[in-house]
Design an enzyme around this catalytic site. Structure first.
Site, PDB file in Angstrom:
ATOM      1  N   SER A 142      -5.017 -14.261  23.158  1.00 36.55           N
ATOM      2  CA  SER A 142      -4.643 -13.536  21.941  1.00 36.55           C
ATOM      3  C   SER A 142      -5.857 -13.430  21.042  1.00 36.55           C
ATOM      4  O   SER A 142      -6.783 -14.253  21.134  1.00 36.55           O
ATOM      5  CB  SER A 142      -3.533 -14.295  21.204  1.00 36.55           C
ATOM      6  N   TYR A 155       0.355 -22.238  18.094  1.00 36.66           N
ATOM      7  CA  TYR A 155       0.163 -21.005  18.873  1.00 36.66           C
ATOM      8  C   TYR A 155      -1.321 -20.676  18.995  1.00 36.66           C
ATOM      9  O   TYR A 155      -1.827 -20.410  20.097  1.00 36.66           O
ATOM     10  CB  TYR A 155       0.906 -19.849  18.210  1.00 36.66           C
TER      11      TYR A 155
END
Length: 268
Positions: A142, A155
């Site tokens: 990401s 995350y």
């Protein structure tokens, strides 16, 4: 163009979102794909839909952070299709919270799905890729591997660790002919992003929230899963033969733009 004709692939997180788009892209280009997913209903539905389109796929349900399940996924591809050529790790979940707000259980859950599954699947797959004289691994990280929004402690940690693990495997296994890369998407219209929008929408619609998030990207919108799958397919395919150990951003210009903007220019 059937650039994956005769190739065998495994894809994690393949029943939804980016993973599902990757399964469709690879299988549509001739690959024989075994994909993993956590929810039985979603796996069976994806398998049914893909097979209805004439694609050669098989879905396996289970927790890929467990060594036995990762080995089952890899072995299924070898047993069904004679070997393994491509691995795509796309399984992932989102969680919100600062370090203070994150429980031990939540920390462990996110790292198990997002990071440990990459480790277990790669560990199971590398000997099989070596048997074929090499292959490609593409890991879905990401943009939050390199820059973070607020309240995404676990995350962001998981995604940064994927980037580091990608580099390490690439260095260790280049001698085996195994290329390893990562893709770093910005916001992508997936069930996971829509779930996040649902949590934060207040009195607005989910589509309104996604539209706002899209306008944070210079291209003015969020990505589609198919657009991310195109980059994955390129990195996994023969045209990327000298690319390994690198992270590739697909974010509509999100990381390219500074948060500080000049005042709007007055037109003459």
């Amino acid at each position: 163009m059937n650039e994956f004709e005769g190739r065998s692939a495994v894809v994690t997180g393949g029943s939804l979102g980016i993973g599902l788009a990757v399964v469709r892209r690879l299988a549509g280009a001739g690959a024989q794909v075994v994909f993993g997913g956590h929810e039985e209903l979603a796996v069976r539905q994806a398998e049914q839909d893909l097979r209805r389109d004439g694609l050669t796929v098989r879905g396996i349900t289970g927790d890929l952070s467990h060594t036995a399940t990762a080995e089952e996924l890899v072995n299924a591809a070898v047993e069904d299709h004679g070997g393994l050529d491509v691995v795509v790790n796309s399984a992932g979940i989102q969680a919100y919270g600062t370090v203070e707000q994150t429980s031990d259980a939540e920390w462990d859950r996110v790292l198990a799905v997002n990071l440990r599954s990459v480790f277990t699947v790669c560990r199971a797959a590398i000997p099989r890729l070596r048997e074929r004289g090499g292959g490609a691994i593409v890991n879905v990280s990401s943009v939050q591997a390199v820059q973070s929004q607020s309240r995404v402690a676990v995350y962001a940690t998981s995604k940064a660790a994927i980037a580091a693990l990608t580099r390490s495997i690439a260095v260790d296994h280049a001698v085996d002919g195994i290329r390893v890369t990562a893709v770093l998407p910005g916001s992508v219209d997936t069930p996971m992003l829509r779930h996040s929008a649902e949590l934060m929408r207040g009195n607005r619609s989910v589509d309104d929230v996604l539209d706002d998030w899209g306008h944070m990207h210079p291209m003015g919108r969020v990505a589609t899963s198919a657009e991310v799958a195109e980059l994955v397919a390129f990195l996994a395919g023969p045209r990327a033969g000298f690319i390994t150990g690198s992270c590739h951003v697909v974010d509509g210009g999100l990381l390219a733009r500074l948060g500080v903007a000049l005042p709007a220019r007055e037109e003459p």
